[in-house]
Structure formats: structure tokens, C-alpha cells
Design an enzyme around this catalytic site. Structure first.
Site, PDB file in Angstrom:
ATOM      1  N   CYS A   2      19.441 -23.039  -7.761  1.00 42.64           N
ATOM      2  CA  CYS A   2      20.044 -24.118  -8.544  1.00 42.64           C
ATOM      3  C   CYS A   2      19.043 -24.746  -9.518  1.00 42.64           C
ATOM      4  CB  CYS A   2      20.544 -25.213  -7.614  1.00 42.64           C
ATOM      5  SG  CYS A   2      21.586 -24.608  -6.299  1.00 42.64           S
ATOM      6  N   ARG A  27      16.408 -18.735 -13.183  1.00 44.88           N
ATOM      7  CA  ARG A  27      16.253 -18.983 -11.753  1.00 44.88           C
ATOM      8  C   ARG A  27      17.373 -18.312 -10.946  1.00 44.88           C
ATOM      9  NH1 ARG A  27      13.365 -23.801 -10.374  1.00 44.88           N
ATOM     10  NH2 ARG A  27      14.870 -24.215  -8.738  1.00 44.88           N
ATOM     11  N   TRP A  74      23.619 -22.085  -7.331  1.00 45.36           N
ATOM     12  CA  TRP A  74      23.491 -20.802  -6.630  1.00 45.36           C
ATOM     13  C   TRP A  74      24.043 -21.054  -5.237  1.00 45.36           C
ATOM     14  CZ3 TRP A  74      20.025 -18.625  -2.769  1.00 45.36           C
ATOM     15  CH2 TRP A  74      19.932 -17.243  -2.806  1.00 45.36           C
ATOM     16  N   ASN A 100      19.991 -29.941  -5.684  1.00 45.58           N
ATOM     17  CA  ASN A 100      19.380 -28.684  -5.230  1.00 45.58           C
ATOM     18  C   ASN A 100      18.914 -28.913  -3.809  1.00 45.58           C
ATOM     19  OD1 ASN A 100      19.663 -27.845  -7.835  1.00 45.58           O
ATOM     20  ND2 ASN A 100      17.469 -27.736  -8.299  1.00 45.58           N
ATOM     21  N   GLY A 101      19.086 -27.908  -2.952  1.00 45.54           N
ATOM     22  CA  GLY A 101      18.626 -28.042  -1.566  1.00 45.54           C
ATOM     23  C   GLY A 101      19.792 -27.927  -0.605  1.00 45.54           C
ATOM     24  N   GLU A 483       5.764  -2.643  -2.594  1.00 50.30           N
ATOM     25  CA  GLU A 483       6.092  -3.396  -3.804  1.00 50.30           C
ATOM     26  C   GLU A 483       6.909  -2.538  -4.774  1.00 50.30           C
ATOM     27  OE1 GLU A 483       6.184  -6.342  -4.641  1.00 50.30           O
ATOM     28  OE2 GLU A 483       6.095  -6.409  -6.830  1.00 50.30           O
ATOM     29  N   LYS A 487      10.621  -3.570  -6.071  1.00 53.46           N
ATOM     30  CA  LYS A 487      10.993  -3.695  -7.493  1.00 53.46           C
ATOM     31  C   LYS A 487      12.269  -2.920  -7.761  1.00 53.46           C
ATOM     32  CE  LYS A 487       9.258  -6.392  -8.434  1.00 53.46           C
ATOM     33  NZ  LYS A 487       8.486  -7.216  -7.676  1.00 53.46           N
ATOM     34  N   GLU A 490      15.422  -4.528  -6.041  1.00 53.79           N
ATOM     35  CA  GLU A 490      15.760  -5.831  -6.633  1.00 53.79           C
ATOM     36  C   GLU A 490      16.600  -5.699  -7.895  1.00 53.79           C
ATOM     37  OE1 GLU A 490      12.392  -9.242  -6.137  1.00 53.79           O
ATOM     38  OE2 GLU A 490      11.724  -7.427  -7.128  1.00 53.79           O
ATOM     39  N   HIS A 506       7.294   9.982  11.578  1.00 53.36           N
ATOM     40  CA  HIS A 506       7.882   9.295  12.728  1.00 53.36           C
ATOM     41  C   HIS A 506       9.307   8.817  12.431  1.00 53.36           C
ATOM     42  CE1 HIS A 506       4.079   9.550  14.740  1.00 53.36           C
ATOM     43  NE2 HIS A 506       3.480   8.987  13.699  1.00 53.36           N
ATOM     44  N   LYS A 605      14.884 -16.596  -8.764  1.00 54.23           N
ATOM     45  CA  LYS A 605      13.460 -16.577  -9.081  1.00 54.23           C
ATOM     46  C   LYS A 605      12.679 -17.416  -8.086  1.00 54.23           C
ATOM     47  CE  LYS A 605       9.791 -15.693 -11.338  1.00 54.23           C
ATOM     48  NZ  LYS A 605       9.263 -14.374 -10.962  1.00 54.23           N
TER      49      LYS A 605
HETATM   50  C1  G6P Z   1      11.948 -14.682  -4.635  1.00 50.31           C
HETATM   51  C2  G6P Z   1      11.660 -13.902  -5.893  1.00 50.31           C
HETATM   52  C3  G6P Z   1      10.540 -12.879  -5.634  1.00 50.31           C
HETATM   53  C4  G6P Z   1       9.315 -13.598  -5.099  1.00 50.31           C
HETATM   54  C5  G6P Z   1       9.640 -14.421  -3.850  1.00 50.31           C
HETATM   55  C6  G6P Z   1       8.479 -15.331  -3.466  1.00 50.31           C
HETATM   56  O1  G6P Z   1      12.523 -13.860  -3.687  1.00 50.31           O
HETATM   57  O2  G6P Z   1      12.811 -13.213  -6.337  1.00 50.31           O
HETATM   58  O3  G6P Z   1      10.205 -12.217  -6.840  1.00 50.31           O
HETATM   59  O4  G6P Z   1       8.328 -12.654  -4.795  1.00 50.31           O
HETATM   60  O5  G6P Z   1      10.753 -15.278  -4.106  1.00 50.31           O
HETATM   61  O6  G6P Z   1       8.299 -16.256  -4.498  1.00 50.31           O
HETATM   62  P1  G6P Z   1       6.977 -17.080  -4.758  1.00 50.31           P
HETATM   63  O7  G6P Z   1       7.312 -17.962  -5.932  1.00 50.31           O
HETATM   64  O8  G6P Z   1       6.703 -17.848  -3.504  1.00 50.31           O
HETATM   65  O9  G6P Z   1       5.896 -16.100  -5.057  1.00 50.31           O
END
Ligand code: G6P
Length: 610
Positions: A2, A27, A74, A100-101, A483, A487, A490, A506, A605
Site C-alpha cells: 500500500c 510498490r 495491496w 497501511n499495515g 537468486e 528472479k 518473480e 538427492h 517492492k
Molecule cells: C520483497 C521484494 C524483494 C525483496 C524482499 C526484501 O519481497 O519483492 O525483491 O528482496 O522484499 O526486501 P528488503 O527491502 O528488505 O531488501
């Protein structure tokens, strides 16, 4: 996640709120709305959809007002819908709130309000707040006090902005666990959950702390704590240009941010390397160096991509500084009963500095007396402010939901910390200088990788139809495999898993056939020969192999289907280079599939709720 924006001044708030909401779109959100109050009217306009849809609705309404609040939602409580979108209001439709929250005790509060006769039109926890404030307004006849009394009853987290028809000269804002800033202008003031929303209008901001409530008028503001005691707030100057948060000619923020990495990596180490002494200099850790170096243990707590950076950090710190390291998911760390001693150092890694789990784990750890360090990107963020000490990564604003440049900058900062500690341990001057030289050569090496963008796109096109991927690596490249897989899933919604290459036998090996692409991190490091054997195992089962190899390595070409070459550096720094082709691969696959790379479905985000 949000987003909140609000305006009070002499101008029409509608275009200002829309502009702010657009700046918060990155966001992630599923609905949007604004609430305005003027001399004759008070009105809410909401949509299930994008800010552009809201803009069309508002265009038809032709609204003019000097006071308003806007929100991107959101969904947490209740599906995305017009009813659940913010602002929410009291039954008289005179008080508007955006939030927000999460209000954790909303069910019991709602029960009490229903008994009093309040009618609910949404499934949200926020609507409870609207009615609760209304309840106190009837008793106190003062918006600020009504908000304060209401918040005293609330359990959970909030960043809120409230406006009220009978007090049209102010916005009341409050924060607990969800960021809230006031933007200070000339005869106008702004509120937002993120400075990005304000940057077009002012660079002067005030960060609210948890438990603070403020009344924002057009020409002044004042803050109190939840106990009604006056608080003096400092005004900070933020150093972000509009250019820094726009796409700069790229089709997506994600690509822009991948391409910025030579510069962002350089910025993360700028002024922090002292070649003559073979050491790094980190102002944010000054005075704490000895204590960190003498820690019994380092724990790293983070989420998502930042957690992957922490895993690479574990390999670095154990190899060079010889300090035992444990890496924890912040969400687990905060709720289990971890053994934390006062001689432990805990590093919290977070791009946004606002991730709810990471922030909560920091607060838990602080209670146990350990030294808490933050590695954050967003200056002035909660984790940065609440840590005992820390290091900013200086990657610049990261807007794309899939983190890219923040990851490589986090690795740079972890290398700087490793160097700092290792030189206090057994690393000698020449070894320190060798690391520095390698670090300084990273930006130009990254440029060499980025020049292959077109070639990587061609490879991505060949793999875009695949439904599953395996990413395999060993040693420093196990976290890189994780990672790379993250990516891809996501932004392209393709199922992808990262594994330590040797673990393949395994279980995952059962998945391998001619339809299963396997991305190997086959870098010439200490485990290279072992990775070659794993490649043979996949080849024997007809798997399709894409290998990330070093520039001078021609040995693997004939064993695999495709190779992408990256320059060589020392093992510790190699992940900074080898992850970049994986970022580009994921990006181009998602683009080929026609997906919205910057705002992938269901993701945010900055995850400021649990
Ligand atoms: C969300 C984002 C990720 C990020 C994670 C941790 O899931 O989509 O890209 O790695 O939060 O965020 P931070 O701001 O704590 O690195």
C-alpha cells in the site's frame, strides 16, 4: 504494498495526489482511491485497478479541492474491490482515512462497534479505524484527540492519514510499524508513506517515528506521542532527483537498474577503500570495528534477495574474517527463540529498510543486547534508524519490484565489511590490497557483461516457453543459483528452483529430461571440477544446459547448449559478476512473455506487513 499520499495547501490537490500515487505504483497494488474535502463537498473516488483508471474517473468528476488524501491498496483483509479500496469513511461520510499495515485486533474492535450500531461496507481492518475514530470524535469533538484515543486501542501496525469535514484545515497522520513522512513546502504540506511520492514538490521531509501522531496544516505541523506529549521533529533534506526515480529512457525500471550496476557498484565502494593500508573505511561502523571483529558469532537476518546476499556474506566472512556466521530468514528469527548473546553481532540486510519481518527481528535482537547493524539502501528508513550502527549501500532508488542493483551493492558492502574485519584478523596488507584491486575493477567488468545484453536476449527467447528451470551452483555460487531462480519466478512466473549442484543427485535429478533447462554456474573457482562432473550428470540425462562460465573458459562450450561468459575475479567477488546474466535472462524471458516486469503479480517492492 500500500501507498499513502496527502496534500494540504492552496493548489488543487487532485493532480498532486495522482502524481504521488503514480510514484508509489512501483510498490505494487491492486486498487486505488482518493478522498477530498472542499468548502462545499467531501468526496471519495475509488477504483479496483490502476491509478490511470482512477485518473479517468476523476477527469469526469472535475473536482477541485485544497485538501485530499490518496491511496494505493495491496489486499490483506478482503479481496481487491471498490468497497475494500481506501479511503474508508465513517457512516456520516465526513471522515476519510487511508491506512497501511494491519490492525490485528480488528475483529474484537469491530464487534464492539457493531454493537454500537456502526454499519460496515467493507471487509477491511481499516474501516474499523474509521468508525473507532468517529466514536471518539463524538466524545472529544477533536480530530487529533479522537485519532489518538482510537490508536491507543489498536494492536498491530499502521501508517495512517485522516481528514475530517468539520476540521478542513488539517491532515492527521500517525505511524506504528509502517513508514510515514511529512513533506514540508511553502504554504503547502504533504504526507506520504515514501519520499518518492513527494520528491517532485519538496526535498524537505520529516520522518515520523513509531508511536507518533502529527497534525499537518498548510503552513505548519506539530507532532505528539501517543501519550499526548509534544515532540520536536527535525526537518531532513533528501537528496533524490526526479531523474533518479524515472525510467531514464529504458522500457522498464528493472532493465534501467540492471544497466546502472557499473555505477551503483562503484557508488557502494566510493571513498571506502584505502589502498595504502589494504583496508576499507566505513564511517557508519566507526568505533564498533573492534567489537564486531571480536564477536563470537555474526548472525545475518533478512528476507528475499537480501537473504541471498546474506548467504554470500556468510561465505565471505567465514573465509576471510574467520568468524562463525549464521544466516536467518527474518520471519523465522523473529518468532523462534534464537539464542542470542551480548557478544554476537547481528546484521540486518534490507534494501527498503522497512520490511516488516526484518524490522521486527531487529527489535527482538536489540532487546537481547546484541550489537545490531543495518545494511540498507533507503536513507532514513526504519531499520537504518533503529540499528546501533550500519552501512548504506548507496545503490540509488530501486523501483523495479525484482531487486537487482541493490543485490550487487549489498554484496559490495558485505565485501567491504569482510575486508575491514579480515584485516584485523589474519589477512595481510598484500592480500588486502589484492581484494581492493579486484573490487575496483568490478564496474568495468560489469560493463563487459552488460554489453552482451542482446546476446542474452537471444538466448532468453529460446528458453521463454519452458515451464520449469533448475539453477545449480556450488560454494559462493549456491546463493547465486537461488537468486537466479528467484528472479525468474518473480517476474516470469516460471517455476524455478536453485540448488547446491551436488544436492541434485538427492532428488532434483529425477526431474531432468530433454525438457528441463538447467542453468549452471560453472565458474573457474575452487569447486570448478566438481561442477563439471555435475554438468556431465545432467548431460547424460539429456537436460538442456545453459552455463555461466568465465571469459577464457572454452572447455565447457562443447558440453552444453549455451554459454554466457563473465570476467574472472576472486571467488569472494565473483557472485557480483555471475548474477548479472541471470538478472538479464529473467528480464528478457518475462518481456518475451509480454509480462509487466516492474509490477509482477502478487508481489510488492516493500513488504511492510507480515
Ligand atoms: C520483497 C521484494 C524483494 C525483496 C524482499 C526484501 O519481497 O519483492 O525483491 O528482496 O522484499 O526486501 P528488503 O527491502 O528488505 O531488501
Amino acid at each position: 504494498m500500500c501507498g499513502i499520499v496527502g496534500y494540504i495547501g492552496n493548489k488543487n490537490c487532485v493532480p498532486i495526489l495522482l502524481e504521488g500515487l503514480k510514484r508509489l505504483e512501483y510498490r505494487g497494488y491492486d486498487s486505488a482511491g482518493i478522498g477530498i474535502i472542499n468548502e462545499t463537498d467531501c468526496k471519495v473516488v475509488k477504483t479496483k485497478g490502476k491509478v490511470a483508471d482512477l485518473e479517468k474517473l476523476l477527469y469526469n468528476e472535475n473536482i477541485y479541492a485544497n485538501l485530499g488524501i490518496g491511496h494505493t491498496r495491496w489486499a490483506t483483509h478482503g479481496e481487491p474491490s471498490i468497497e475494500n479500496a481506501h479511503p474508508h469513511m465513517n457512516n456520516d461520510k465526513t471522515l476519510f482515512i487511508i491506512h497501511n499495515g494491519i490492525i490485528e485486533n480488528y475483529a474484537s474492535l469491530k464487534k464492539g462497534l457493531l454493537n454500537e450500531g456502526y454499519k460496515f461496507v467493507s471487509e477491511t481492518d481499516t474501516e474499523v479505524l474509521a468508525h473507532l475514530i468517529d466514536h471518539y470524535l463524538k466524545l472529544k469533538n477533536n480530530l487529533f484527540q479522537a485519532v489518538r484515543y482510537a490508536l491507543n486501542e489498536v494492536e498491530g501496525t499502521y501508517g495512517i492519514a485522516v481528514i475530517y469535514k468539520n476540521e478542513p484545515d488539517k491532515i492527521v497522520v500517525a505511524r506504528k510499524g509502517s513508514p510515514l513522512v511529512i513533506g514540508v513546502g511553502k504554504n503547502e504540506n504533504f504526507v506520504a508513506s515514501d519520499v518518492n511520492a513527494l520528491i517532485t514538490y519538496t526535498s524537505q521531509v520529516v520522518y515520523l517515528e513509531d508511536g507518533e501522531i502529527a497534525e499537518v496544516y498548510k503552513d505548519h505541523f506539530h507532532a505528539k506521542n501517543i501519550h499526548d506529549e509534544e515532540i520536536i521533529k527535525e526537518i531532513h533534506e533528501v537528496d533524490l532527483s526526479v531523474d533518479e526515480i524515472t525510467k531514464g529512457g529504458y522500457p522498464h525500471y528493472m532493465l534501467k537498474e540492471i544497466m546502472e550496476q557499473p555505477e551503483s557498484i562503484y557508488n557502494s565502494m566510493r571513498g571506502r577503500l584505502v589502498y595504502e593500508d589494504g583496508i576499507s573505511k566505513l564511517g557508519g561502523l566507526q568505533g564498533y570495528e573492534e567489537r564486531i571483529a571480536n564477536s563470537d558469532r555474526i548472525i545475518i537476518s533478512a528476507c528475499g534477495t537480501s537473504w541471498h546476499a546474506g548467504l554470500v556474506g556468510e561465505y565471505m566472512l567465514e573465509q576471510y574474517a574467520g568468524i562463525p556466521v549464521e544466516v536467518e530468514y527474518a520471519s523465522e528469527f523473529r518468532y523462534r527463540k534464537p539464542v542470542i548473546n551480548s557478544n554476537d553481532t547481528i546484521i540486518f540486510i534490507s534494501q527498503s529498510g522497512e520490511t516488516a519481518d526484518t524490522l521486527a527481528s531487529l527489535r527482538e535482537a536489540k532487546k537481547k543486547g546484541a550489537l545490531c547493524l543495518g545494511i540498507c539502501n533507503v536513507v532514513g528508513s526504519s531499520i537504518a534508524r533503529e540499528s546501533d550502527a550500519g552501512v548504506y549501500i548507496h545503490a540509488g532508488p530501486e523501483i523495479g519490484v525484482a531487486s537487482t542493483k541493490a543485490f550487487t551493492s549489498q554484496l559490495v558492502v558485505l565485501s567491504l565489511i569482510t575486508l575491514l574485519l579480515a584485516r584485523r584478523k589474519s589477512l595481510n596488507l598484500l592480500e588486502g590490497q589484492e581484494i581492493i584491486k579486484e573490487m575496483q575493477s568490478l564496474p568495468s567488468k560489469v560493463e563487459r557483461i552488460l554489453k552482451q545484453n542482446k546476446y542474452i536476449k537471444e538466448i532468453a527467447d529460446k528458453y521463454a516457453d519452458c515451464r520449469n528451470f533448475l539453477y545449480l551452483g556450488r560454494g559462493y555460487h549456491f546463493p547465486v543459483a537461488l537468486e537466479g531462480a528467484l528472479k525468474l519466478k518473480e517476474i516470469s512466473y516460471i517455476h524455478a528452483e536453485g540448488y547446491p549442484a551436488a544436492e541434485m543427485k538427492h532428488g532434483p535429478i529425477a526431474l531432468i529430461d530433454e525438457n528441463m533447462p538447467v542453468v549452471f554456474l560453472a565458474i573457474k573457482d575452487s569447486v570448478y571440477e566438481k561442477v563439471l562432473s555435475n554438468i556431465q550428470e545432467v548431460k547424460a540425462r539429456k537436460g538442456r544446459i545453459l552455463a555461466i562460465v568465465n571469459e577464457e573458459d572454452n572447455h565447457i562450450d562443447k558440453m552444453v547448449d549455451h554459454v554466457i561468459r563473465v570476467p574472472k575475479t576472486i571467488d569472494m567477488l565473483q557472485p557480483i559478476l555471475s548474477v548479472i546474466p541471470l538478472q538479464l535472462l529473467a528480464y528478457h524471458i518475462a518481456v518475451k512473455k509480454g509480462l509487466n516486469v516492474d509490477q509482477p503479480r502478487n508481489l510488492a517492492k516493500s513488504v511492510t506487513v507480515e
